[in-house]
Enzyme design. Structure first.
Site, PDB file in Angstrom:
ATOM      1  N   SER A   8       0.873  -1.179   0.000  1.00 57.29           N
ATOM      2  CA  SER A   8       0.000   0.000   0.000  1.00 57.29           C
ATOM      3  C   SER A   8       0.903   1.220   0.000  1.00 57.29           C
ATOM      4  CB  SER A   8      -0.927   0.009   1.218  1.00 57.29           C
ATOM      5  OG  SER A   8      -0.191  -0.133   2.415  1.00 57.29           O
ATOM      6  N   GLU A  48       1.325   5.423   0.783  1.00 59.47           N
ATOM      7  CA  GLU A  48       0.771   6.591   1.498  1.00 59.47           C
ATOM      8  C   GLU A  48       1.183   7.893   0.814  1.00 59.47           C
ATOM      9  OE1 GLU A  48       1.015   6.633   5.818  1.00 59.47           O
ATOM     10  OE2 GLU A  48       1.668   8.712   5.741  1.00 59.47           O
ATOM     11  N   ASP A  70      -1.449  15.014  15.864  1.00 55.96           N
ATOM     12  CA  ASP A  70      -0.489  15.703  16.715  1.00 55.96           C
ATOM     13  C   ASP A  70      -0.900  17.115  17.069  1.00 55.96           C
ATOM     14  OD1 ASP A  70       1.498  13.911  17.405  1.00 55.96           O
ATOM     15  OD2 ASP A  70       2.342  14.008  15.389  1.00 55.96           O
ATOM     16  N   PHE A  95      13.628  14.201  10.841  1.00 61.77           N
ATOM     17  CA  PHE A  95      12.217  13.848  10.920  1.00 61.77           C
ATOM     18  C   PHE A  95      12.018  12.710  11.937  1.00 61.77           C
ATOM     19  CE2 PHE A  95       8.509  11.828   8.564  1.00 61.77           C
ATOM     20  CZ  PHE A  95       7.648  12.865   8.835  1.00 61.77           C
ATOM     21  N   HIS A 107       3.530  -1.151   3.983  1.00 69.89           N
ATOM     22  CA  HIS A 107       2.934   0.159   3.713  1.00 69.89           C
ATOM     23  C   HIS A 107       4.084   1.109   3.418  1.00 69.89           C
ATOM     24  CE1 HIS A 107      -0.091   3.332   4.069  1.00 69.89           C
ATOM     25  NE2 HIS A 107       0.742   4.018   4.831  1.00 69.89           N
TER      26      HIS A 107
END
Ligand code: FAD
Length: 291
Positions: A7, A9, A101, A214, A263
């Protein structure tokens, strides 16, 4: 070994140039016939409207199922219900239920000023709300290296089980860079009585420094040996092939441990995600032929 189930994103494009790149990326990655694609919600500084706008076109144009991420932080049950209905009206029945968040810590036990109603504090609240319609496919987020706000790995695992048991069928993990990180997490989850599918979230390393910056905010660790490995790659081409090789090695190691669903965080960039996916699929074809 059978073909891996993938999958992809994406996040909502913001500028016209990003729009163009997004649709090109999508077109390219859809040719790999992923199990579904997912669109983030309010992440990376974007608004929920940006996600809604792109989802509206995406459900019409995508050739594969679409999962909408949805975050509940700071929203009352009534507000969330309206949003879920809006998404339903677009034809969306697959959700990745998140807390999000945005002012998350303030939102604990917070009250919506206009209505005086309590806002939803945890992803499990959103799962319970979504699960009122049993036709919905619900996914949640999981953290192999423990969510940064959690007091302990045990507490985090307990909360993961709680939100899965509220009506989710799988959890997608935060990205990680060592196969053992995921495998140890899977073992702990099984010991905690979790039987739903745990899908590794995989981030191809497009830029080691950006990924490291990140990662520290997400509670993921970039191991030292990867810095050394990427430091040796001094051209665009070598960095790219290193990124593909590192990501494929990670997935192949997991596949040898029985994991065949991944993913991929695309960051809306086709080349790396495409090359990693092609390589993974190619290797499974070669392995089947060799068997
Ligand atoms: P929760 O499951 O609510 O957990 C958050 C923290 O609270 C954890 O420390 C947990 O242990 C604790 N906790 C949970 N329930 C309770 C409880 N009842 N009592 C006390 N503590 C509790 N963010 C976005 O804004 N948009 C996105 O589209 C997005 N997509 C993501 C996709 C994936 C696959 C992942 C892994 C993350 C994504 N995120 C996204 C980031 C996510 O919103 C943040 O990591 C956020 O900090 C936590 O969200 P959650 O749904 O895991 O929260």
């Amino acid at each position: 070994m059978s073909q891996p189930s993938l999958s992809f994103e994406f996040f909502p494009p913001r500028s016209e140039a990003q729009q163009r790149r997004f649709w090109q990326t999508l077109g390219c990655l859809q040719t790999l016939n992923p199990a579904y694609i997912s669109m983030t919600w309010g992440a990376l500084g974007s608004t929920s409207k940006a996600s809604l706008d792109v989802l509206e076109n995406l459900v019409k144009d995508a050739t594969v199922p679409v999962t909408a991420h949805l975050s509940c932080s700071g929203q009352t049950e009534a507000q969330m219900s309206i949003m879920i209905e809006k998404l339903h009206a677009l034809g969306i029945t697959r959700f990745l239920a998140l807390r999000g968040d945005n002012s998350a810590t303030e939102s604990m036990d917070a009250v919506d000023r206009a209505s005086g109603e309590q806002t939803l504090a945890h992803a499990s609240d959103l799962v319970s709300l979504l699960a009122r319609d049993p036709s919905r496919d619900i996914t949640v987020a999981a953290y192999p290296e423990v969510h940064p706000e959690s007091p302990s790995a045990e507490a985090d695992m307990f909360r993961l089980k709680e939100k899965l048991d509220a009506g989710a069928t799988r959890a997608i993990t935060q990205f990680f860079f060592e196969a053992d990180t995921f495998l140890r997490f899977r073992d702990r989850a099984v010991s905690a009585g979790i039987h739903q599918t745990l899908v590794p979230g995989v981030l191809p390393i497009h830029d080691i420094q950006k990924v490291a910056d990140f990662s520290s905010r997400c509670g993921a660790t970039v191991p030292e040996h990867l810095f050394t490995r990427f430091a040796k790659a001094d051209t665009e081409e070598s960095r790219r092939s290193e990124a593909v090789e590192q990501c494929v090695e990670l997935c192949q190691r997991l596949r040898r441990e029985g994991i065949n669903e991944f993913h991929i965080y695309t960051l809306n960039q086709a080349p790396l995600a495409y090359d990693v996916s092609r390589e993974l699929m190619g290797r499974s074809v070669k392995e089947t032929a060799a068997a």
